[in-house]
Design an enzyme around this catalytic site. Structure first.
Site, PDB file in Angstrom:
ATOM      1  N   TYR A  46       0.817  -1.221   0.000  1.00  0.00           N
ATOM      2  CA  TYR A  46       0.000   0.000   0.000  1.00  0.00           C
ATOM      3  C   TYR A  46       0.849   1.269   0.000  1.00  0.00           C
ATOM      4  O   TYR A  46       0.418   2.297  -0.545  1.00  0.00           O
ATOM      5  CB  TYR A  46      -1.042  -0.047   1.124  1.00  0.00           C
ATOM      6  CG  TYR A  46      -2.159  -0.994   0.729  1.00  0.00           C
ATOM      7  CD1 TYR A  46      -3.065  -0.646  -0.270  1.00  0.00           C
ATOM      8  CD2 TYR A  46      -2.242  -2.268   1.269  1.00  0.00           C
ATOM      9  CE1 TYR A  46      -4.038  -1.538  -0.703  1.00  0.00           C
ATOM     10  CE2 TYR A  46      -3.223  -3.169   0.853  1.00  0.00           C
ATOM     11  CZ  TYR A  46      -4.116  -2.794  -0.134  1.00  0.00           C
ATOM     12  OH  TYR A  46      -5.072  -3.672  -0.579  1.00  0.00           O
ATOM     13  N   ARG A  73       1.359   1.823  -3.560  1.00  0.00           N
ATOM     14  CA  ARG A  73       0.159   2.379  -4.207  1.00  0.00           C
ATOM     15  C   ARG A  73       0.048   3.876  -3.905  1.00  0.00           C
ATOM     16  O   ARG A  73      -0.357   4.667  -4.739  1.00  0.00           O
ATOM     17  CB  ARG A  73      -1.106   1.668  -3.724  1.00  0.00           C
ATOM     18  CG  ARG A  73      -1.135   0.140  -3.899  1.00  0.00           C
ATOM     19  CD  ARG A  73      -1.299  -0.290  -5.333  1.00  0.00           C
ATOM     20  NE  ARG A  73      -0.127  -0.038  -6.163  1.00  0.00           N
ATOM     21  CZ  ARG A  73       1.001  -0.756  -6.122  1.00  0.00           C
ATOM     22  NH1 ARG A  73       1.132  -1.767  -5.307  1.00  0.00           N
ATOM     23  NH2 ARG A  73       2.015  -0.450  -6.921  1.00  0.00           N
ATOM     24  N   GLN A 109     -15.125   2.086  -6.414  1.00  0.00           N
ATOM     25  CA  GLN A 109     -14.400   0.965  -5.803  1.00  0.00           C
ATOM     26  C   GLN A 109     -12.933   1.336  -5.647  1.00  0.00           C
ATOM     27  O   GLN A 109     -12.171   0.597  -5.044  1.00  0.00           O
ATOM     28  CB  GLN A 109     -14.510  -0.270  -6.701  1.00  0.00           C
ATOM     29  CG  GLN A 109     -15.920  -0.785  -6.851  1.00  0.00           C
ATOM     30  CD  GLN A 109     -15.993  -1.849  -7.944  1.00  0.00           C
ATOM     31  OE1 GLN A 109     -15.792  -3.023  -7.706  1.00  0.00           O
ATOM     32  NE2 GLN A 109     -16.288  -1.422  -9.158  1.00  0.00           N
ATOM     33  N   ASN A 110     -12.550   2.473  -6.217  1.00  0.00           N
ATOM     34  CA  ASN A 110     -11.134   2.833  -6.223  1.00  0.00           C
ATOM     35  C   ASN A 110     -10.719   3.455  -4.898  1.00  0.00           C
ATOM     36  O   ASN A 110     -11.488   4.189  -4.277  1.00  0.00           O
ATOM     37  CB  ASN A 110     -10.845   3.824  -7.357  1.00  0.00           C
ATOM     38  CG  ASN A 110     -11.150   3.224  -8.713  1.00  0.00           C
ATOM     39  OD1 ASN A 110     -11.324   2.015  -8.818  1.00  0.00           O
ATOM     40  ND2 ASN A 110     -11.220   4.060  -9.733  1.00  0.00           N
ATOM     41  N   ASP A 136      -7.873   5.305  -4.826  1.00  0.00           N
ATOM     42  CA  ASP A 136      -7.157   6.548  -5.131  1.00  0.00           C
ATOM     43  C   ASP A 136      -8.084   7.738  -4.910  1.00  0.00           C
ATOM     44  O   ASP A 136      -9.292   7.574  -4.721  1.00  0.00           O
ATOM     45  CB  ASP A 136      -6.601   6.520  -6.577  1.00  0.00           C
ATOM     46  CG  ASP A 136      -7.701   6.529  -7.639  1.00  0.00           C
ATOM     47  OD1 ASP A 136      -8.554   7.446  -7.628  1.00  0.00           O
ATOM     48  OD2 ASP A 136      -7.718   5.624  -8.507  1.00  0.00           O
ATOM     49  N   HIS A 175     -14.563   0.826  -1.033  1.00  0.00           N
ATOM     50  CA  HIS A 175     -13.449  -0.075  -0.707  1.00  0.00           C
ATOM     51  C   HIS A 175     -12.353   0.634   0.089  1.00  0.00           C
ATOM     52  O   HIS A 175     -11.229   0.137   0.163  1.00  0.00           O
ATOM     53  CB  HIS A 175     -12.872  -0.703  -1.974  1.00  0.00           C
ATOM     54  CG  HIS A 175     -13.791  -1.722  -2.599  1.00  0.00           C
ATOM     55  ND1 HIS A 175     -13.625  -2.222  -3.870  1.00  0.00           N
ATOM     56  CD2 HIS A 175     -14.902  -2.345  -2.116  1.00  0.00           C
ATOM     57  CE1 HIS A 175     -14.586  -3.097  -4.145  1.00  0.00           C
ATOM     58  NE2 HIS A 175     -15.382  -3.175  -3.100  1.00  0.00           N
ATOM     59  N   CYS A 234      -6.827   2.265  13.111  1.00  0.00           N
ATOM     60  CA  CYS A 234      -6.268   1.319  14.081  1.00  0.00           C
ATOM     61  C   CYS A 234      -6.558  -0.110  13.651  1.00  0.00           C
ATOM     62  O   CYS A 234      -7.696  -0.452  13.324  1.00  0.00           O
ATOM     63  CB  CYS A 234      -6.877   1.584  15.457  1.00  0.00           C
ATOM     64  SG  CYS A 234      -6.242   0.443  16.703  1.00  0.00           S
ATOM     65  N   SER A 248     -14.581  -4.635 -13.967  1.00  0.00           N
ATOM     66  CA  SER A 248     -14.726  -5.912 -14.667  1.00  0.00           C
ATOM     67  C   SER A 248     -15.956  -6.693 -14.229  1.00  0.00           C
ATOM     68  O   SER A 248     -16.263  -7.731 -14.813  1.00  0.00           O
ATOM     69  CB  SER A 248     -13.466  -6.762 -14.452  1.00  0.00           C
ATOM     70  OG  SER A 248     -13.238  -6.947 -13.070  1.00  0.00           O
ATOM     71  N   ALA A 277     -12.768   5.362 -21.002  1.00  0.00           N
ATOM     72  CA  ALA A 277     -13.608   6.320 -20.286  1.00  0.00           C
ATOM     73  C   ALA A 277     -13.239   7.770 -20.610  1.00  0.00           C
ATOM     74  O   ALA A 277     -14.115   8.620 -20.771  1.00  0.00           O
ATOM     75  CB  ALA A 277     -13.498   6.065 -18.794  1.00  0.00           C
TER      76      ALA A 277
HETATM   77  N1  APR Z   1     -11.607   3.182 -19.495  1.00  0.00           N
HETATM   78  C1  APR Z   1     -12.596   2.410 -18.954  1.00  0.00           C
HETATM   79  N2  APR Z   1     -12.397   1.152 -18.536  1.00  0.00           N
HETATM   80  C2  APR Z   1     -11.163   0.640 -18.653  1.00  0.00           C
HETATM   81  C3  APR Z   1     -10.082   1.370 -19.205  1.00  0.00           C
HETATM   82  C4  APR Z   1     -10.353   2.699 -19.645  1.00  0.00           C
HETATM   83  N3  APR Z   1      -9.402   3.469 -20.178  1.00  0.00           N
HETATM   84  N4  APR Z   1      -8.983   0.567 -19.189  1.00  0.00           N
HETATM   85  C5  APR Z   1      -9.358  -0.609 -18.657  1.00  0.00           C
HETATM   86  N5  APR Z   1     -10.679  -0.570 -18.338  1.00  0.00           N
HETATM   87  C6  APR Z   1     -11.519  -1.630 -17.739  1.00  0.00           C
HETATM   88  C7  APR Z   1     -11.088  -3.041 -18.066  1.00  0.00           C
HETATM   89  O1  APR Z   1     -11.645  -3.432 -19.308  1.00  0.00           O
HETATM   90  C8  APR Z   1     -11.664  -3.821 -16.896  1.00  0.00           C
HETATM   91  O2  APR Z   1     -12.974  -4.275 -17.198  1.00  0.00           O
HETATM   92  O3  APR Z   1     -11.424  -1.535 -16.347  1.00  0.00           O
HETATM   93  C9  APR Z   1     -11.748  -2.797 -15.771  1.00  0.00           C
HETATM   94  C10 APR Z   1     -10.816  -3.051 -14.626  1.00  0.00           C
HETATM   95  O4  APR Z   1     -11.189  -4.238 -13.983  1.00  0.00           O
HETATM   96  P1  APR Z   1     -10.454  -4.741 -12.663  1.00  0.00           P
HETATM   97  O5  APR Z   1      -8.971  -4.695 -12.848  1.00  0.00           O
HETATM   98  O6  APR Z   1     -11.058  -6.043 -12.312  1.00  0.00           O
HETATM   99  O7  APR Z   1     -10.814  -3.600 -11.576  1.00  0.00           O
HETATM  100  P2  APR Z   1     -12.145  -3.411 -10.739  1.00  0.00           P
HETATM  101  O8  APR Z   1     -13.322  -3.986 -11.446  1.00  0.00           O
HETATM  102  O9  APR Z   1     -12.193  -1.989 -10.324  1.00  0.00           O
HETATM  103  O10 APR Z   1     -11.841  -4.288  -9.452  1.00  0.00           O
HETATM  104  C11 APR Z   1     -12.809  -4.324  -8.435  1.00  0.00           C
HETATM  105  O11 APR Z   1     -11.439  -5.688  -7.038  1.00  0.00           O
HETATM  106  O12 APR Z   1      -9.271  -6.077  -6.511  1.00  0.00           O
HETATM  107  C12 APR Z   1     -10.447  -5.561  -6.045  1.00  0.00           C
HETATM  108  O13 APR Z   1     -10.894  -3.993  -4.392  1.00  0.00           O
HETATM  109  C13 APR Z   1     -10.328  -4.122  -5.667  1.00  0.00           C
HETATM  110  O14 APR Z   1     -11.831  -2.295  -6.127  1.00  0.00           O
HETATM  111  C14 APR Z   1     -11.173  -3.432  -6.693  1.00  0.00           C
HETATM  112  C15 APR Z   1     -12.170  -4.492  -7.089  1.00  0.00           C
END
Ligand code: APR
Length: 237
Positions: free
Chosen positions: A60, A63, A95-96, A98, A113, A121, A184, A226
């Site tokens: 972290y 990150r 879910q991010n 950042d 998240h 703590c 995803s 996006a």
């Molecule tokens: N614009 C939009 N979407 C995008 C772009 C972009 N430029 N680039 C990639 N993606 C999409 C990918 O196609 C994918 O479907 O973003 C998605 C990212 O998926 P993940 O890596 O699975 O991330 P996320 O769905 O946010 O994960 C959910 O899982 O690991 C845990 O807690 C963590 O919050 C996270 C959660």
């Protein structure tokens, strides 16, 4: 393509790692993704924190360092502008971990998240999370809470319950338009939000370059990055 938003509409937005990809922050599940080099179970579970807190903090801290170098992209900015046009009827759930949404100007924002920029703590003693941008090189640099417990990242680990779920459920039940960006659809309960919105009769739109796992639940899929699709997408009546 344009999405029209009428005066009676209430908008719920869910974002995932994809919205920050164009800011240079890797997503989780891409082949060169965030987890590369780490096993999720080693850095993002309560057991990992108990067994090897140094590795959890190393991950972290990395990150935090990446996030400090990143800046909001046109997608974060487009959502902040949309919020400004919809006072009282717009909410963004990310879910991010950042802080790019808030740095772009988003205000009505839920970090379901957790947040990289906070620690709390590890004994869950009840004291609220504190702002913490520090990048720790060693575990003994990590401060202690006033109760004596070590601080842990204010992150929802796998197996822990996401934050603010009652408020999220309330907002989804009354939204008329759900926009889901860059996730995803593989992590629950967030992957279920589109089903809840559809049950409530909302329009459901996904924006991202690949189909999410829950693609079938959306009324519209807009394929693309996006930062290219979101600016100029909305017509607010
Ligand atoms: N614009 C939009 N979407 C995008 C772009 C972009 N430029 N680039 C990639 N993606 C999409 C990918 O196609 C994918 O479907 O973003 C998605 C990212 O998926 P993940 O890596 O699975 O991330 P996320 O769905 O946010 O994960 C959910 O899982 O690991 C845990 O807690 C963590 O919050 C996270 C959660």
């Amino acid at each position: 393509m344009s999405i029209s938003i009428a005066p009676a509409d209430r908008v719920f937005v869910l974002t995932g790692a994809g919205i920050s990809a164009e800011s240079g922050l890797p997503t989780f599940r891409a082949s060169d993704g965030l987890w590369a080099g780490y096993r999720v179970e080693e850095v993002c579970t309560p057991e990992a924190l108990r067994r090897n807190p140094a590795l959890v903090w190393q991950f972290y801290s990395g990150r935090r360092a990446d996030c400090a170098k990143a800046t909001p992209n046109p997608a974060h900015i487009a959502l902040a502008r949309l919020e400004a046009q919809l006072p009282g009827r717009y909410i963004l759930c990310t879910q991010n971990v950042d802080d790019l949404h808030e740095r772009a100007g988003s205000r009505n924002l839920i970090h379901m998240h957790g947040e990289l920029a906070k620690s709390r703590c590890e004994r869950e003693c009840g004291r609220p999370p504190v702002q913490d941008h520090a990048v720790y090189a060693r575990l003994d640099e990590v401060p202690r809470c006033s109760c004596g417990g070590r601080l842990r990242p204010h992150i929802v680990f796998f197996g822990e319950i996401p934050l603010e779920m009652p408020r999220i459920e309330r907002e989804i039940s009354r939204c008329t338009l759900m926009l889901v960006v860059g996730t995803s659809g593989s992590v629950y309960p967030a992957a279920n939000f589109v089903h809840w919105a559809a049950q409530a009769g909302a329009r459901t739109v996904y924006i991202g370059p690949e189909s999410p796992l829950n693609a079938d639940a959306f009324t519209h899929i807009l394929a693309g990055n996006a930062g290219e699709v979101l600016p100029g997408l909305f017509t607010v009546a």
